[in-house]
Scaffold this motif. Structure first.
Motif, PDB file in Angstrom:
ATOM      1  N   TRP A  84     -33.648   6.542  27.504  1.00  0.00           N
ATOM      2  CA  TRP A  84     -32.387   6.964  26.898  1.00  0.00           C
ATOM      3  C   TRP A  84     -32.589   8.153  25.952  1.00  0.00           C
ATOM      4  O   TRP A  84     -33.692   8.425  25.490  1.00  0.00           O
ATOM      5  CB  TRP A  84     -31.774   5.808  26.095  1.00  0.00           C
ATOM      6  N   VAL A 111     -27.308   8.352  26.377  1.00  0.00           N
ATOM      7  CA  VAL A 111     -27.278   9.158  27.602  1.00  0.00           C
ATOM      8  C   VAL A 111     -28.575   8.899  28.358  1.00  0.00           C
ATOM      9  O   VAL A 111     -29.650   8.864  27.742  1.00  0.00           O
ATOM     10  CB  VAL A 111     -27.157  10.662  27.272  1.00  0.00           C
ATOM     11  N   ALA A 274     -18.595  11.058  26.292  1.00  0.00           N
ATOM     12  CA  ALA A 274     -19.757  10.842  27.155  1.00  0.00           C
ATOM     13  C   ALA A 274     -19.832  11.849  28.293  1.00  0.00           C
ATOM     14  O   ALA A 274     -20.921  12.336  28.624  1.00  0.00           O
ATOM     15  CB  ALA A 274     -19.725   9.414  27.710  1.00  0.00           C
ATOM     16  N   ARG A 277     -21.359  15.076  27.177  1.00  0.00           N
ATOM     17  CA  ARG A 277     -22.779  14.914  26.888  1.00  0.00           C
ATOM     18  C   ARG A 277     -23.606  14.882  28.179  1.00  0.00           C
ATOM     19  O   ARG A 277     -24.651  15.539  28.288  1.00  0.00           O
ATOM     20  CB  ARG A 277     -23.007  13.618  26.105  1.00  0.00           C
ATOM     21  N   HIS A 278     -23.138  14.107  29.136  1.00  0.00           N
ATOM     22  CA  HIS A 278     -23.859  14.016  30.409  1.00  0.00           C
ATOM     23  C   HIS A 278     -23.932  15.380  31.085  1.00  0.00           C
ATOM     24  O   HIS A 278     -24.977  15.755  31.626  1.00  0.00           O
ATOM     25  CB  HIS A 278     -23.178  12.997  31.321  1.00  0.00           C
ATOM     26  N   TRP A 281     -26.491  17.673  29.218  1.00  0.00           N
ATOM     27  CA  TRP A 281     -27.881  17.319  29.478  1.00  0.00           C
ATOM     28  C   TRP A 281     -28.281  17.605  30.923  1.00  0.00           C
ATOM     29  O   TRP A 281     -29.419  18.012  31.204  1.00  0.00           O
ATOM     30  CB  TRP A 281     -28.141  15.861  29.109  1.00  0.00           C
TER      31      TRP A 281
END
Length: 325
Positions: A84, A111, A274, A277-278, A281
């Protein structure tokens, strides 16, 4: 028991201590994790040196970033052994953070670690790299491309600045790096900067409208630096503002926004949903150059955190501090 940095203010007197803490003191959350690596961000340094009211609840374990392995989980998306990443969500401010061997976190905050990265590489990036990608995505989302002109990156030797230069140059932008550390020109050019500018000219009051130059800006400084960057933005330019290293004030005019159609895009990394963020990344895993990433890193032991935080507050650091927990 686990080791952690603990910040407290008994009787109003600030204390920062690396100590052993019983696991029973961890806050209630649905995922128990082992922290393999963390970082020291500007916000962490403020907390560790008590330079600003970052900490909202006492006592507090600092560390807004972490990466590691799930130990126990009551969350449907996470199981023991999963890897994570955590960035923000008030961790290290209102909820115990990741400058510790253990953390109790909400699964909704985590994440999945992209397969390309190990936990150390993820923390070379950390909130700084993730924020830099949000800035780059904000510029692209408004339709700007490298052929539209030059991009300015302020606070260039810091974490956000370093990663932003690398990402923008890789996308084909001509990048100018603004810094107060002339000795780091070689470092900045190796990341992809085509020009290195002296910070001093931007750090003092300037005219509300100046000669147009920048198609885009990534600003980590705020105050006069941000105001001057906006005043030099070209028609239709985008200024992505994500930091306040010079100050929280914004001594500027509305003129660039009205007369040149400039967009000031605020970038918050703490409470991003979320999906964002995903996406950030995933883009970092695809675009960051491994050799450049390594060139930004300084490795620290948990015992060195407080000294490193003090050095960061004095402007004596470059790149990213990675803490092996």
């Amino acid at each position: 028991m686990f080791r952690a940095w603990l910040l407290d203010k008994p009787g109003g007197i600030f204390q920062a201590e690396l100590r052993d803490i019983d696991e029973s003191r961890l806050p209630t959350a649905d995922v128990l994790v082992r922290v393999s690596h963390s970082t020291i961000n500007y916000k962490d340094a403020l907390a560790l040196t008590d330079r600003a009211p970052v900490v909202r609840n006492w006592p507090m374990v600092p560390g807004i970033d972490g990466a590691g392995i799930v130990l126990e989980s009551r969350h449907a998306d996470w199981k023991p052994g999963d890897r994570w990443i955590l960035n923000g969500w008030g961790v290290g401010e209102t909820h115990w953070g990741c400058l510790a061997e253990r953390a109790s976190l909400r699964g909704d905050w985590l994440v999945p670690l992209p397969p390309r990265f190990d936990t150390r590489q993820a923390m070379i990036l950390g909130t700084a790299g993730y924020t830099a990608m949000l800035c780059v995505q904000a510029i692209a989302a408004r339709g700007l491309r490298p052929h539209d002109g030059e991009v300015l990156v302020t606070g260039a030797t810091g974490g956000v600045g370093s990663v932003a230069i690398a990402l923008l140059a890789r996308r084909g932008w001509k990048v100018a790096a603004l810094t107060g550390k002339a000795s780091q020109e070689g470092y900045l050019r190796a990341l992809g900067a085509s020009e290195v500018l002296e910070r001093e000219a931007y750090a003092r009051p300037g005219k509300p409208m100046q000669k147009e130059r920048w198609a885009a800006v990534v600003d980590t400084a705020g105050s006069h630096i941000l105001a001057n960057a906006c005043a030099q933005a070209r028609w239709g330019g985008v200024v992505a503002a994500c930091g306040l290293a010079q100050g929280m004030d914004f001594p500027a005019s509305v003129a660039p926004f009205i007369l040149r159609n400039v967009t000031l895009a605020g970038i918050d990394s703490v409470m991003q949903p979320a999906a964002a963020r995903h996406a950030a990344w995933a883009a970092l895993a695809e675009e960051i150059d491994a050799a450049q990433l390594e060139s930004m890193a300084r490795d620290l032991a948990l015992e060195q955190v407080l000294d490193a935080a003090r050095a960061l507050m004095e402007g004596g650091t470059t790149g990213r501090a990675v803490v092996t927990v």
